[in-house]
Design an enzyme around this catalytic site. Structure first.
Site, PDB file in Angstrom:
ATOM      1  N   CYS A   1      -1.525   8.412   5.427  1.00 16.73           N
ATOM      2  CA  CYS A   1      -1.784   8.536   3.358  1.00 16.73           C
ATOM      3  C   CYS A   1      -3.145   8.700   3.122  1.00 16.73           C
ATOM      4  O   CYS A   1      -3.019   8.756   1.557  1.00 16.73           O
ATOM      5  CB  CYS A   1      -1.052   6.732   3.193  1.00 16.73           C
ATOM      6  SG  CYS A   1      -2.347   6.137   4.461  1.00 16.73           S
TER       7      CYS A   1
ATOM      8  N   GLU B   1       0.774  -1.224  -0.299  1.00 18.29           N
ATOM      9  CA  GLU B   1      -0.267   0.159  -0.130  1.00 18.29           C
ATOM     10  C   GLU B   1       1.110   1.372   0.172  1.00 18.29           C
ATOM     11  O   GLU B   1       2.011   1.360   0.886  1.00 18.29           O
ATOM     12  CB  GLU B   1      -0.504  -0.294   1.027  1.00 18.29           C
ATOM     13  CG  GLU B   1      -2.273  -1.316   1.138  1.00 18.29           C
ATOM     14  CD  GLU B   1      -2.734  -1.277  -0.111  1.00 18.29           C
ATOM     15  OE1 GLU B   1      -3.106  -0.115  -0.891  1.00 18.29           O
ATOM     16  OE2 GLU B   1      -2.734  -2.241  -0.723  1.00 18.29           O
TER      17      GLU B   1
HETATM   18  P1  NAD Z   1       8.486   5.436   2.963  1.00 17.25           P
HETATM   19  O1  NAD Z   1       8.522   4.652   2.128  1.00 17.25           O
HETATM   20  O2  NAD Z   1       9.841   6.594   2.927  1.00 17.25           O
HETATM   21  O3  NAD Z   1       9.097   3.995   3.884  1.00 17.25           O
HETATM   22  C1  NAD Z   1       8.403   3.151   4.003  1.00 17.25           C
HETATM   23  C2  NAD Z   1      10.040   2.139   4.723  1.00 17.25           C
HETATM   24  O4  NAD Z   1      10.807   1.609   3.547  1.00 17.25           O
HETATM   25  C3  NAD Z   1      10.165   2.299   5.967  1.00 17.25           C
HETATM   26  O5  NAD Z   1      10.485   1.364   7.045  1.00 17.25           O
HETATM   27  C4  NAD Z   1      11.908   2.626   5.143  1.00 17.25           C
HETATM   28  O6  NAD Z   1      12.874   2.788   6.340  1.00 17.25           O
HETATM   29  C5  NAD Z   1      11.974   1.572   4.284  1.00 17.25           C
HETATM   30  N1  NAD Z   1      12.715   2.020   2.786  1.00 17.25           N
HETATM   31  C6  NAD Z   1      12.957   3.384   3.135  1.00 17.25           C
HETATM   32  N2  NAD Z   1      14.192   2.811   1.089  1.00 17.25           N
HETATM   33  C7  NAD Z   1      14.214   1.673   1.477  1.00 17.25           C
HETATM   34  C8  NAD Z   1      14.448   0.782  -0.011  1.00 17.25           C
HETATM   35  N3  NAD Z   1      15.200   1.596  -1.255  1.00 17.25           N
HETATM   36  N4  NAD Z   1      14.643  -0.428  -0.015  1.00 17.25           N
HETATM   37  C9  NAD Z   1      13.558  -0.737   1.100  1.00 17.25           C
HETATM   38  N5  NAD Z   1      12.942  -0.407   2.092  1.00 17.25           N
HETATM   39  C10 NAD Z   1      13.714   1.253   2.365  1.00 17.25           C
HETATM   40  O7  NAD Z   1       7.372   5.961   3.533  1.00 17.25           O
HETATM   41  P2  NAD Z   1       7.540   6.473   4.947  1.00 17.25           P
HETATM   42  O8  NAD Z   1       7.805   7.997   4.842  1.00 17.25           O
HETATM   43  O9  NAD Z   1       7.818   5.641   5.953  1.00 17.25           O
HETATM   44  O10 NAD Z   1       5.781   6.671   4.880  1.00 17.25           O
HETATM   45  C11 NAD Z   1       4.913   7.469   3.835  1.00 17.25           C
HETATM   46  C12 NAD Z   1       4.893   7.068   2.759  1.00 17.25           C
HETATM   47  O11 NAD Z   1       3.601   6.064   3.082  1.00 17.25           O
HETATM   48  C13 NAD Z   1       3.473   7.619   2.116  1.00 17.25           C
HETATM   49  O12 NAD Z   1       3.672   7.830   0.509  1.00 17.25           O
HETATM   50  C14 NAD Z   1       2.012   7.291   2.171  1.00 17.25           C
HETATM   51  O13 NAD Z   1       1.114   7.825   1.808  1.00 17.25           O
HETATM   52  C15 NAD Z   1       2.343   6.078   2.605  1.00 17.25           C
HETATM   53  N6  NAD Z   1       1.470   5.131   3.646  1.00 17.25           N
HETATM   54  C16 NAD Z   1       0.616   4.989   2.406  1.00 17.25           C
HETATM   55  C17 NAD Z   1      -0.881   3.521   2.934  1.00 17.25           C
HETATM   56  C18 NAD Z   1      -1.437   3.470   2.276  1.00 17.25           C
HETATM   57  O14 NAD Z   1      -2.394   2.503   3.527  1.00 17.25           O
HETATM   58  N7  NAD Z   1      -1.541   3.326   0.890  1.00 17.25           N
HETATM   59  C19 NAD Z   1      -0.779   4.187   4.503  1.00 17.25           C
HETATM   60  C20 NAD Z   1       0.401   4.731   5.517  1.00 17.25           C
HETATM   61  C21 NAD Z   1       1.430   5.656   4.400  1.00 17.25           C
END
Ligand code: NAD
Length: 542
Positions: free
Chosen positions: A327, A293
């Site tokens: 989100c 998501e």
């Molecule tokens: P992010 O993508 O920066 O990080 C998410 C996770 O991925 C973290 O644990 C991070 O450390 C990890 N990560 C970062 N780079 C990575 C890589 N190259 N390889 C593997 N893992 C990696 O997102 P965030 O800032 O934590 O959350 C915000 C985002 O999440 C927003 O885009 C929001 O819309 C989305 N979100 C979506 C939903 C949904 O249900 N659609 C719900 C909550 C948040």
């Protein structure tokens, strides 16, 4: 051997506590806030139940007071990720063969522990570490997390009950095997409940996991690990791996036992993990399940028949609660020109009433955004609007990162429906508004549908119910969760299973049975009661 057939009925949602001054929950929470604020936790890596400290550490700070350290955590290197794969596969043998009702009992115990002893602990950690006010913490780290535990047990029992018919002379049944390998759970900072759910849904279905928590939510996520242990989750079923996402993702997706990813976060990160899985495809034991998501550009569409106060309230709460970091947060609004001045005026009144600051002062409705990178990103969008000829900042816009990462609730008004902040996800308390000509509803609906690559949440406001129906239909691919006369945030487990399509993810609906089904590989078993002993069909026999 216990041979009872147990069905877990639909649970009730966990009631949201009121936290009135002097109430037992408020007293307990304030004491826990005080304790956690004055403690620096040393967070280890946890692999196979063992705590590991690499000495390569990072810090968890309060976003609203970034000079204040809440915890240090140890980061994994490649060696620890490999160890976690081995520990998970060792636990797979035991956990995948544990009766599902025993697994369910452990998960239900997690719900009970969180509803009582762990409620103030998780809420305080979420408030201090992720900068949520009491209400935002309570609906996330307490209620939604508990609801995920309880509802998923109910959904699991529904799935295990989905059995084929018996045929003439044969008995058929489906065995819902866990995946043959481990799940990589990569979790976001913004919801403690999502962090828990991304691990616990596959785990309930008999899987084992490597958990990469978000750096900024490591504190609340570490307390979740303690809760899981106390509830009886065996060692190695979830392995807790703080550290670089890029490193963990690379090592985990190159293991032959990589069986799936359960991700929530930005679209870019999910795409890069998907690509890595694709590159390693020939190497895996099974095709991995890729469930993610991701981002959103969630909208409010206002019809000329809408109620002004209802729109203003939805826009204010939908865009600014938890600083716009849900989100599902409203981040673009299409509104008839005739209604916009009165809606803006109500929003400005609300903005003048709310306070912004530390989470320990319960009068503050708005707290800080999560970290400096996020603050800088939001700052860039507001600066861009301030300098642009096509837009102006008509509410808020002040921001300051000297003590904490604060941004005022902000409205950008634009004359360009494709203005940058109408299209791109910002993930902060910024709502961009495009006022349209009252007689051009259909054109505005089309813009709403085609402007952004995402499809997560959206709302329509209209008192004309037939108009609402048409817009709901016309925008059917624009959002996976759609609201009529309500803000686009606040989905509740069991009531509005959550997820979006297009660039917002695989839409496997957290908080519903669709998600659980992704974590099993069914085996169908047919038993023939009297086996044939002649190859000829009846008509072939003389
Ligand atoms: P992010 O993508 O920066 O990080 C998410 C996770 O991925 C973290 O644990 C991070 O450390 C990890 N990560 C970062 N780079 C990575 C890589 N190259 N390889 C593997 N893992 C990696 O997102 P965030 O800032 O934590 O959350 C915000 C985002 O999440 C927003 O885009 C929001 O819309 C989305 N979100 C979506 C939903 C949904 O249900 N659609 C719900 C909550 C948040």
């Amino acid at each position: 051997m216990n041979n009872a057939i147990i069905n877990f009925p639909v649970p009730a949602n966990e009631p949201v506590k009121a936290y009135l001054e002097g109430s037992p929950e408020r007293v307990a929470l304030d004491a826990e806030l005080e304790r956690q604020y004055n403690t620096v936790v040393d967070i280890p890596i946890i692999i196979g139940g063992k705590e590991i400290r690499t000495g390569n550490t990072g810090k968890v700070v309060c976003p609203h007071e970034h000079g204040h350290v809440l915890a240090t955590f140890h980061k994994v290197g490649e060696k620890e990720v490999q160890m976690a794969v081995e520990a998970a596969m060792k636990a797979h043998k035991i956990w995948s063969e544990t009766p599902w009702t025993t697994r369910a009992a452990i998960v239900l115990k997690m719900a009970e522990l969180l509803a009582t002893k762990y409620r103030p602990i998780l809420n305080a950690a979420c408030m201090l570490g992720q900068s949520k006010n009491i209400y935002q913490a309570e609906i996330d780290s307490a209620c939604e997390t508990i609801d995920f535990f309880r509802y998923n047990v109910h959904y699991a029992s529904k799935i295990y009950n989905m059995q084929p018919k018996d045929g003439a002379g044969n008995i058929n049944h489906t065995e819902f095997r866990p995946l043959e390998g481990f799940i990589l759970a990569v979790t976001p900072f913004n919801f403690t409940s999502i962090a828990s759910n991304l691990c616990m849904t596959p785990v309930l279905m008999g899987n084992v996991a490597l958990w990469k928590p978000s750096t900024t939510s490591t504190l609340s996520n570490y307390y979740l690990m303690q809760l899981y242990k106390e509830a009886g989750l065996p060692d190695g079923v979830i392995n807790f791996l703080p550290g670089s996402g890029a490193l963990i993702g690379k090592v985990a997706t190159s293991s032959k036992w990589f069986a799936g990813i359960h991700f929530t976060g930005s679209t870019g990160t999910f795409n890069s993990l998907w690509r890595q899985a694709g590159e390693n495809l020939g190497h895996y034991v099974s095709y991995p399940r890729l469930v993610g998501e991701t981002g959103g550009k969630d909208f409010i569409f206002v019809h000329p028949s809408a109620d002004v106060k209802a729109v203003a309230t939805a826009a204010f709460c939908g865009a600014y609660e938890f600083q716009g970091q849900k989100c599902s947060a409203a981040s673009r609004m299409y509104i008839p020109k005739s209604l916009w001045p009165s809606v803006l005026s109500v929003m400005k009144q609300y903005a003048s009433e709310v306070k912004m600051g530390d989470v320990m002062d319960h009068d503050n409705f708005i707290n800080a955004v999560i970290d400096e990178a996020s603050w800088n990103n939001i700052d860039n969008y507001i600066s861009y609007a301030e300098k642009s000829a096509d837009a102006k900042v008509v509410m808020g816009g002040k921001r300051d990162k000297s003590v904490g990462y604060f941004v005022e609730p902000t409205v950008i008004e634009t004359t360009d429906p494709h203005f940058k902040s109408m299209e791109e996800e910002i993930f902060g308390p910024v709502l961009t508004v495009y006022p349209y000509d009252d007689d051009k509803v259909d054109e505005a609906v089309k813009l709403c549908d085609t402007t952004s690559p995402y499809g997560l949440t959206g709302s329509v406001f209209a008192q004309d119910r037939l108009a609402a129906e048409k817009i709901c239909h016309d925008l059917r691919y624009a959002a996976g969760n759609f609201y009529i006369n309500d803000k686009p945030t606040g989905a509740v487990v069991g009531l509005q299973p959550f997820g979006g399509a297009r660039a917002s993810g695989t839409n496997d609906k957290a908080g519903g049975e669709f998600n659980l089904i992704r974590w099993v590989i069914p085996r169908v078993i047919k038993e023939t009661l009297i086996s044939p002993t002649d190859y000829r069909y009846t008509y072939m026999k003389k």
